[in-house]
Motif scaffolding. Structure first.
Motif, mmCIF file in Angstrom:
data_model
loop_
_atom_site.group_PDB
_atom_site.id
_atom_site.type_symbol
_atom_site.label_atom_id
_atom_site.label_comp_id
_atom_site.label_asym_id
_atom_site.label_seq_id
_atom_site.Cartn_x
_atom_site.Cartn_y
_atom_site.Cartn_z
ATOM 1 N N ALA A 23 82.413 41.660 59.247
ATOM 2 C CA ALA A 23 82.293 42.601 58.135
ATOM 3 C C ALA A 23 83.613 42.849 57.431
ATOM 4 O O ALA A 23 83.644 43.082 56.207
ATOM 5 C CB ALA A 23 81.721 43.924 58.641
ATOM 6 N N THR A 24 84.720 42.828 58.181
ATOM 7 C CA THR A 24 86.019 43.160 57.593
ATOM 8 C C THR A 24 86.857 41.944 57.235
ATOM 9 O O THR A 24 87.801 42.052 56.448
ATOM 10 C CB THR A 24 86.843 44.017 58.577
ATOM 11 N N GLY A 25 86.534 40.799 57.817
ATOM 12 C CA GLY A 25 87.377 39.622 57.621
ATOM 13 C C GLY A 25 88.701 39.740 58.357
ATOM 14 O O GLY A 25 89.642 38.983 58.087
ATOM 15 N N ARG A 26 88.784 40.685 59.286
ATOM 16 C CA ARG A 26 90.005 40.915 60.050
ATOM 17 C C ARG A 26 89.771 40.536 61.510
ATOM 18 O O ARG A 26 88.627 40.374 61.941
ATOM 19 C CB ARG A 26 90.424 42.382 59.953
ATOM 20 N N GLN A 27 90.870 40.443 62.288
ATOM 21 C CA GLN A 27 90.747 39.961 63.659
ATOM 22 C C GLN A 27 91.111 40.987 64.725
ATOM 23 O O GLN A 27 90.512 41.016 65.796
ATOM 24 C CB GLN A 27 91.646 38.727 63.853
ATOM 25 N N ALA A 28 92.107 41.823 64.484
ATOM 26 C CA ALA A 28 92.666 42.655 65.543
ATOM 27 C C ALA A 28 91.725 43.800 65.922
ATOM 28 O O ALA A 28 90.976 44.320 65.094
ATOM 29 C CB ALA A 28 94.022 43.209 65.120
ATOM 30 N N VAL A 29 91.809 44.191 67.191
ATOM 31 C CA VAL A 29 91.032 45.315 67.708
ATOM 32 C C VAL A 29 91.974 46.180 68.557
ATOM 33 O O VAL A 29 92.794 45.655 69.320
ATOM 34 C CB VAL A 29 89.844 44.846 68.568
ATOM 35 N N ILE A 30 91.829 47.493 68.421
ATOM 36 C CA ILE A 30 92.625 48.430 69.202
ATOM 37 C C ILE A 30 91.719 49.176 70.178
ATOM 38 O O ILE A 30 90.656 49.676 69.791
ATOM 39 C CB ILE A 30 93.368 49.428 68.298
ATOM 40 N N ALA A 31 92.141 49.227 71.431
ATOM 41 C CA ALA A 31 91.429 49.970 72.471
ATOM 42 C C ALA A 31 92.431 50.895 73.153
ATOM 43 O O ALA A 31 93.578 51.021 72.711
ATOM 44 C CB ALA A 31 90.788 49.010 73.465
ATOM 45 N N PHE A 32 92.005 51.530 74.261
ATOM 46 C CA PHE A 32 92.845 52.548 74.878
ATOM 47 C C PHE A 32 93.028 52.326 76.365
ATOM 48 O O PHE A 32 92.152 51.782 77.052
ATOM 49 C CB PHE A 32 92.252 53.941 74.620
ATOM 50 N N SER A 33 94.176 52.762 76.862
ATOM 51 C CA SER A 33 94.448 52.705 78.299
ATOM 52 C C SER A 33 93.361 53.484 79.043
ATOM 53 O O SER A 33 92.901 54.525 78.587
ATOM 54 C CB SER A 33 95.820 53.314 78.601
ATOM 55 N N GLY A 34 92.949 52.942 80.176
ATOM 56 C CA GLY A 34 91.914 53.598 80.969
ATOM 57 C C GLY A 34 90.500 53.305 80.521
ATOM 58 O O GLY A 34 89.544 53.611 81.235
ATOM 59 N N GLY A 35 90.336 52.731 79.340
ATOM 60 C CA GLY A 35 88.999 52.430 78.839
ATOM 61 C C GLY A 35 88.369 51.278 79.608
ATOM 62 O O GLY A 35 89.061 50.403 80.137
ATOM 63 N N PHE A 36 87.057 51.281 79.683
ATOM 64 C CA PHE A 36 86.326 50.168 80.301
ATOM 65 C C PHE A 36 85.249 49.706 79.339
ATOM 66 O O PHE A 36 84.433 50.497 78.875
ATOM 67 C CB PHE A 36 85.675 50.586 81.626
ATOM 68 N N HIS A 37 85.250 48.384 79.070
ATOM 69 C CA HIS A 37 84.310 47.846 78.091
ATOM 70 C C HIS A 37 83.593 46.592 78.585
ATOM 71 O O HIS A 37 82.917 45.925 77.797
ATOM 72 C CB HIS A 37 85.033 47.560 76.777
ATOM 73 N N GLY A 38 83.711 46.261 79.875
ATOM 74 C CA GLY A 38 82.943 45.147 80.406
ATOM 75 C C GLY A 38 83.801 44.111 81.106
ATOM 76 O O GLY A 38 85.035 44.173 81.085
ATOM 77 N N ARG A 39 83.124 43.129 81.706
ATOM 78 C CA ARG A 39 83.805 42.106 82.494
ATOM 79 C C ARG A 39 83.775 40.728 81.838
ATOM 80 O O ARG A 39 84.221 39.756 82.461
ATOM 81 C CB ARG A 39 83.175 42.031 83.893
ATOM 82 N N THR A 40 83.231 40.597 80.647
ATOM 83 C CA THR A 40 83.376 39.350 79.893
ATOM 84 C C THR A 40 84.829 39.255 79.423
ATOM 85 O O THR A 40 85.593 40.218 79.550
ATOM 86 C CB THR A 40 82.438 39.353 78.690
ATOM 87 N N PHE A 41 85.217 38.144 78.830
ATOM 88 C CA PHE A 41 86.622 38.018 78.454
ATOM 89 C C PHE A 41 87.038 39.019 77.388
ATOM 90 O O PHE A 41 88.098 39.645 77.501
ATOM 91 C CB PHE A 41 86.956 36.572 78.051
#
Length: 425
Positions: free
Chosen positions: A124-142
């Motif tokens: 949707a944005t044509g952009r690549q970077a993503v920001i997340a946070f220390s301590g966050g959990f979002h799954g075990r895929t790469f």
């Protein structure tokens, strides 16, 4: 309780990478209770990690799945679609936060939902970077591992993570990171590491799950929304663990009065059957081309049928209010123990997504050892608990919201006894 023969078979047959919190092998379960292969009864304060918010084998969920079993179990929606998939998408579009047109896709797991949310944001944005946070959990895929803000055990030994993923510190005042400091790091990140005009999305759990059940401060969530709006970045709310009445609202984002652009869901949606979803702004969800999203089992008919029943149960049994009531009772009981158990340094969490945090009374440092002693004492007495947190010193409480009052009272008594005994030991 130890289930030694089965444990030996498990060790011989299953990769050690599949960790196990207990050696209980389930034989049957009902609402908030589990019986193991040896006939022992346990009160379940884990709920399959916030999956069976509506209880094990809720009669309405089971009936809905049985009816679907009699019709068909799989066609692959991308090959031969079915109406209940469409209807469930319509329901999620209507009930998720945000007064704008929405669309939904279904997948199978929370990690898969996160992966697809990132794909959609990039398209949707044509952009690549993503920001997340220390301590966050979002799954075990790469991509899930890359976004997750904890190395052990999730990233150890798996090599290089996907690029263009950045982390900022999650604001937890009691661990020395204020909202202002976290926002300051984000500002520095934009100045030193990644142009904000290259950032597709910021992803955040409204209440961190594995990270320790720390809620996002209201002013921080508002600041994230403002930063995203300023730079054309999409805000992704990861509601995989917080969703479906757990926090006293259908979705945790309702506590903030703020709508994310994309929301990931799983766990409690299926009431024990595998289903996950991404819901978001219609124009954003339509960015990928046909065939770019989906999966063979995505939106399986049995999971969809279960999800419809779960939403009905939450509404008809007023589980959002019940979550508030149960959480208040639990936190009150924990607060009454602080004199007896001085290791308690914090009691927190919205609705029935609650946690207690322990420090060593001498060093004042996080005590994973004490948290684990409490967990093991409780297990000996028939209560299943989970620990979490970057330091492993937090016990999180995730009992089914449908737990019977008498079983809940029994569990609180066991919890108190376990904490007092752990203290005495």
């Amino acid at each position: 309780m130890t289930a030694t023969p089965l444990t030996d078979r498990k060790n011989a047959a299953i990769s050690r990478g599949v960790g196990m919190t207990t050696q209980i092998y389930a034989d049957r379960a009902e609402n908030a209770e589990i019986w193991d292969k040896e006939g022992n009864r346990y009160i379940d304060f884990a709920a399959g990690i916030a999956v069976v918010n509506t209880g094990h084998r809720h009669p309405r969920v089971i009936e809905a799945v049985k009816k679907q079993l009699d019709r068909f179990t799989h066609t692959c929606h991308q090959v031969v679609p079915y109406e209940n998939y469409v209807e469930l998408a319509e329901r999620l579009n209507a009930i998720t936060p945000g007064n704008f047109a929405k669309k939904t896709i279904f997948v199978t797991t929370g990690a898969e939902a996160v992966e697809n949310a990132v794909k959609i944001a990039r398209a949707a944005t044509g952009r690549q970077a993503v920001i997340a946070f220390s301590g966050g959990f979002h799954g075990r895929t790469f991509m899930g591992m890359a976004l997750t803000g904890k190395v052990v055990p999730y990233k150890v030994g798996f090599g290089a993570m996907p690029g263009d993923v950045f982390h900022a510190p999650f604001p937890v005042e009691m661990h020395g990171t204020s909202v202002e400091q976290s926002l300051g790091v984000l500002k520095k990140l934009f100045a030193a590491d990644v142009d904000p005009n290259r950032v597709a999305a910021i992803i955040v759990e409204p209440v961190q799950g594995e990270g320790g059940f720390y809620p996002v401060p209201v002013n921080f969530m508002k600041a994230l929304r403002e930063i995203c709006d300023q730079h054309g970045i999409l805000l992704i709310a990861d509601e995989v663990q917080t969703g479906f009445a757990r926090t006293g609202k259908l979705f945790a984002m309702e506590h903030y009065g703020i709508a994310a652009d994309l929301m990931t869901m799983a766990k409690g949606l299926g009431g024990g059957f595998p289903i996950a979803a991404v819901t978001g702004r219609a124009e954003i969800m339509d960015a990928p081309g046909p065939g770019g999203l989906g999966g063979t089992y995505a939106g399986n008919p049995l999971g969809v049928a279960a999800a419809h029943a779960v939403l009905d149960v939450i509404k008809d049994e007023d589980l959002c209010n019940r979550a508030e009531n149960l959480g208040a009772r639990l936190k009150q009981r924990l607060a009454s123990l602080q004199d007896k158990v001085p290791e308690i340094v914090d009691i927190r969490g919205p609705g029935f997504m609650n946690a207690v945090e322990f420090n060593d009374v001498t060093t004042k440092q996080p005590s994973a050892d004490f948290a684990n002693k409490v967990r093991l004492k409780a297990l000996e007495k028939g209560l299943i608990l989970l620990t979490c947190g970057v330091h492993g010193n937090v016990i999180r409480f995730l009992a089914p919201i449908t737990i019977q009052d008498e079983v809940f009272a029994e569990a609180l008594d066991i919890l108190e006894a376990a904490m007092v005994e752990a203290r005495a030991a």
